[in-house]
Design an enzyme around this catalytic site. Sequence first.
Site, PDB file in Angstrom:
ATOM      1  N   TYR A   1      41.201 -10.505 -95.668  1.00  0.00           N
ATOM      2  CA  TYR A   1      42.088 -11.654 -95.832  1.00  0.00           C
ATOM      3  C   TYR A   1      43.544 -11.206 -95.980  1.00  0.00           C
ATOM      4  O   TYR A   1      43.863 -10.253 -96.679  1.00  0.00           O
ATOM      5  CB  TYR A   1      41.688 -12.468 -97.059  1.00  0.00           C
ATOM      6  CG  TYR A   1      40.419 -13.289 -96.890  1.00  0.00           C
ATOM      7  CD1 TYR A   1      39.802 -13.433 -95.645  1.00  0.00           C
ATOM      8  CD2 TYR A   1      39.845 -13.943 -97.971  1.00  0.00           C
ATOM      9  CE1 TYR A   1      38.650 -14.185 -95.496  1.00  0.00           C
ATOM     10  CE2 TYR A   1      38.693 -14.708 -97.827  1.00  0.00           C
ATOM     11  CZ  TYR A   1      38.096 -14.824 -96.600  1.00  0.00           C
ATOM     12  OH  TYR A   1      36.961 -15.580 -96.459  1.00  0.00           O
TER      13      TYR A   1
ATOM     14  N   SER B   1      35.122 -23.859 -95.398  1.00  0.00           N
ATOM     15  CA  SER B   1      35.737 -24.915 -94.583  1.00  0.00           C
ATOM     16  C   SER B   1      35.051 -26.265 -94.801  1.00  0.00           C
ATOM     17  O   SER B   1      34.667 -26.946 -93.847  1.00  0.00           O
ATOM     18  CB  SER B   1      35.679 -24.528 -93.094  1.00  0.00           C
ATOM     19  OG  SER B   1      36.621 -25.249 -92.342  1.00  0.00           O
TER      20      SER B   1
ATOM     21  N   LEU C   1      36.213 -29.035 -95.472  1.00  0.00           N
ATOM     22  CA  LEU C   1      36.987 -30.149 -94.909  1.00  0.00           C
ATOM     23  C   LEU C   1      37.341 -29.867 -93.451  1.00  0.00           C
ATOM     24  O   LEU C   1      38.336 -30.373 -92.927  1.00  0.00           O
ATOM     25  CB  LEU C   1      38.256 -30.385 -95.727  1.00  0.00           C
ATOM     26  CG  LEU C   1      38.048 -30.723 -97.211  1.00  0.00           C
ATOM     27  CD1 LEU C   1      39.387 -30.874 -97.916  1.00  0.00           C
ATOM     28  CD2 LEU C   1      37.209 -31.976 -97.378  1.00  0.00           C
ATOM     29  N   ALA C   2      36.521 -29.028 -92.810  1.00  0.00           N
ATOM     30  CA  ALA C   2      36.709 -28.686 -91.388  1.00  0.00           C
ATOM     31  C   ALA C   2      38.089 -28.093 -91.136  1.00  0.00           C
ATOM     32  O   ALA C   2      38.723 -28.353 -90.108  1.00  0.00           O
ATOM     33  CB  ALA C   2      36.482 -29.904 -90.495  1.00  0.00           C
TER      34      ALA C   2
ATOM     35  N   GLY D   1      40.861 -28.792 -92.375  1.00  0.00           N
ATOM     36  CA  GLY D   1      41.907 -29.802 -92.318  1.00  0.00           C
ATOM     37  C   GLY D   1      41.827 -30.697 -91.097  1.00  0.00           C
ATOM     38  O   GLY D   1      42.514 -31.727 -91.025  1.00  0.00           O
TER      39      GLY D   1
END
Length: 298
Positions: free
Chosen positions: A53, A210, A212-213, A215
């Site tokens: 990251y 993820s 919330l996909a 965003g």
Amino acid sequence: MERIQLTEDLSFSRIIHGLWRLNEWEMTKEERLELIEACLALGITTFDHADIYGDYTNERLFGEALALKPELRDRMEIVTKTGIKMKGNHFSDQSLSFYDTTKEHIIKQVNRSLQELGVEYVDTLLIHRPDPLMDPNEIAEAFVELKDAGKVRTFGLSNHTPAQQSLIQSRLPFMLVTNQLELSVSELKHFEDGSVDLCHENEMPLMAWSPLAGGRLFKDEQYAPLREKLAEIAETIGAEEIDEVAYAWLLKHPARIMPIVGSGKIERIESAVRSTKLSLTREQWFEILKASRGRDVD
């Protein structure tokens, strides 16, 4: 905040804070510490990292903040991942990015993660992606050595299929504790390919990345009908935002899914925490499923 038991002596907060974009938030180390403390105050004690990251910088950024108040380490659980070698500054001699789940690489990267984070151990280590060249015996050897050395308490996987999970588990003298999968109201494949079912069968809580996909749930035209349904249910159950309903949809599932909230904005993190107080009926859950699929159940 509800807690999810992974082993007799290890539990995670139901909502997990993800540090994938930590370097993009452009915070000072003091501001990073404030964010950590805000999460802890909300009951979020589990923090999700990976060695790659921020182009191999985010663990260090977190470690710099933690060094300002090292006693906070005893109040948190740290998860990190390894198994990807990204082409770039860290591995400058590579011509491309590739997976590496050799014993040598796993142990080397865990030692590096401990140094970057400024801690003596991590609570859970995950293999980040399935490696077509993986040797499950070698992975097992690395896991056992790291556990015996007190550097890693527990182990799990990320993005692995049921067959891959079973293969690695077959070589281990202890149980894997989680599989981190992409799960959301718009990402349903792992509910259908046996991944969620296997974890549920093994009483292994899931981490959802993820949720919330990324965003896209809020802006992509293809999700307009789904947004409308989430907004309708939000009004019915008293939710402030549709993201709360999207989190609540995952939390409703009996497989004990733990959403990872990858935001540096405290208001977005607070929204995820509010979702733990919401309750969807079975009918509402299936209304959201229908809106996502675009069809009723068969």
